[in-house]
Design an enzyme around this catalytic site. Sequence first.
Site, short mmCIF file in Angstrom:
data_model
loop_
_atom_site.label_atom_id
_atom_site.label_comp_id
_atom_site.label_asym_id
_atom_site.label_seq_id
_atom_site.Cartn_x
_atom_site.Cartn_y
_atom_site.Cartn_z
N TYR A 118 -1.46 -2.40 -6.87
CA TYR A 118 -0.05 -2.07 -7.07
C TYR A 118 0.66 -3.16 -7.87
CZ TYR A 118 -0.71 1.49 -3.43
OH TYR A 118 -1.14 2.57 -2.70
N ASN A 141 4.47 10.88 -7.73
CA ASN A 141 3.66 11.42 -8.82
C ASN A 141 3.60 12.95 -8.74
OD1 ASN A 141 1.74 12.06 -10.74
ND2 ASN A 141 0.09 10.86 -9.83
N CYS A 149 -3.29 8.62 -9.40
CA CYS A 149 -2.71 7.67 -8.46
C CYS A 149 -3.70 7.26 -7.37
CB CYS A 149 -1.41 8.21 -7.86
SG CYS A 149 -1.52 9.83 -7.13
N HIS A 150 -4.79 8.02 -7.21
CA HIS A 150 -5.82 7.63 -6.25
C HIS A 150 -6.53 6.34 -6.68
CE1 HIS A 150 -7.83 10.28 -9.19
NE2 HIS A 150 -8.89 9.52 -9.00
N GLU A 176 -15.68 9.30 -8.33
CA GLU A 176 -15.67 8.39 -9.49
C GLU A 176 -16.60 7.20 -9.31
OE1 GLU A 176 -11.75 7.45 -10.89
OE2 GLU A 176 -11.08 9.54 -10.73
#
Length: 184
Positions: A118, A141, A149-150, A176
Site C-alpha cells: 500500500y 475499485n 487490487c488483489h 498468478e
Amino acid sequence: MNSDVRQEQRVVWTVVATDIGPLLLAATPEGLVNVVFHATGEVLDRALERLASRLGTAPVKDAGSPLLAEAIRQVAAYFAGERRDFELPLDWSLISGFNRQVLRELASGVPYGSVVGYGDLARRVGQPGAAQAVGTAMGANPLPVVVPCHRVVESDGGIGGFGGGLEAKRTLLAIEGVLPQPLF
C-alpha cells in the site's frame, strides 16, 4: 430523445461464473465500468440499483454485447491461466481524483504475478504518506480483478483486505503464482 443518445447512455450487464463465484460485468459504450463480486440475489440487485443511480440509466442484461462478450472471454481465459493481462476498454467514470490515480497506476504498473505494498503504491503516485488512502482506493475499485487490487498487500507480508473476501484474494494470487494453490 433520439436513439443515438439512448445508445450512448446504455449500460449493459451480465453475470459470469468464476473460480471466486459469480461476477457482475457491466459496460457502457466507453468500456467496462463495473465488476462486482458475489453477484447473486440482493448483492446483484443493489449493484444494478447503484449503477442506475450513478450512471443515470437502468442497466440492461445483455451478454451478447461485443464488449461484454470479449470481457467474458478474457475473464474465462484469466481464470483458466491462459491470460495474464486484460485488454479491454475501461470506463473510469465511477471513480475520480486520488482513487482513480491510484487505480490507474495499479492497472499499468503492477504486472501479473507480482504484488505491491500500500505504501509503495502511495509513493508511486507521489503521496508517500497515503498508504491508508491507497487502502480506501482499493476498497472503492469499481473494476476488481480487471484492475488488480488483489495485488496490493501489506508491507509486512500480510495479505491485507479485499472486497471480494480474503479467500477470493488468495485464489487470485494463487492463479498468478504469488501464493501456493489452496489444498482444498
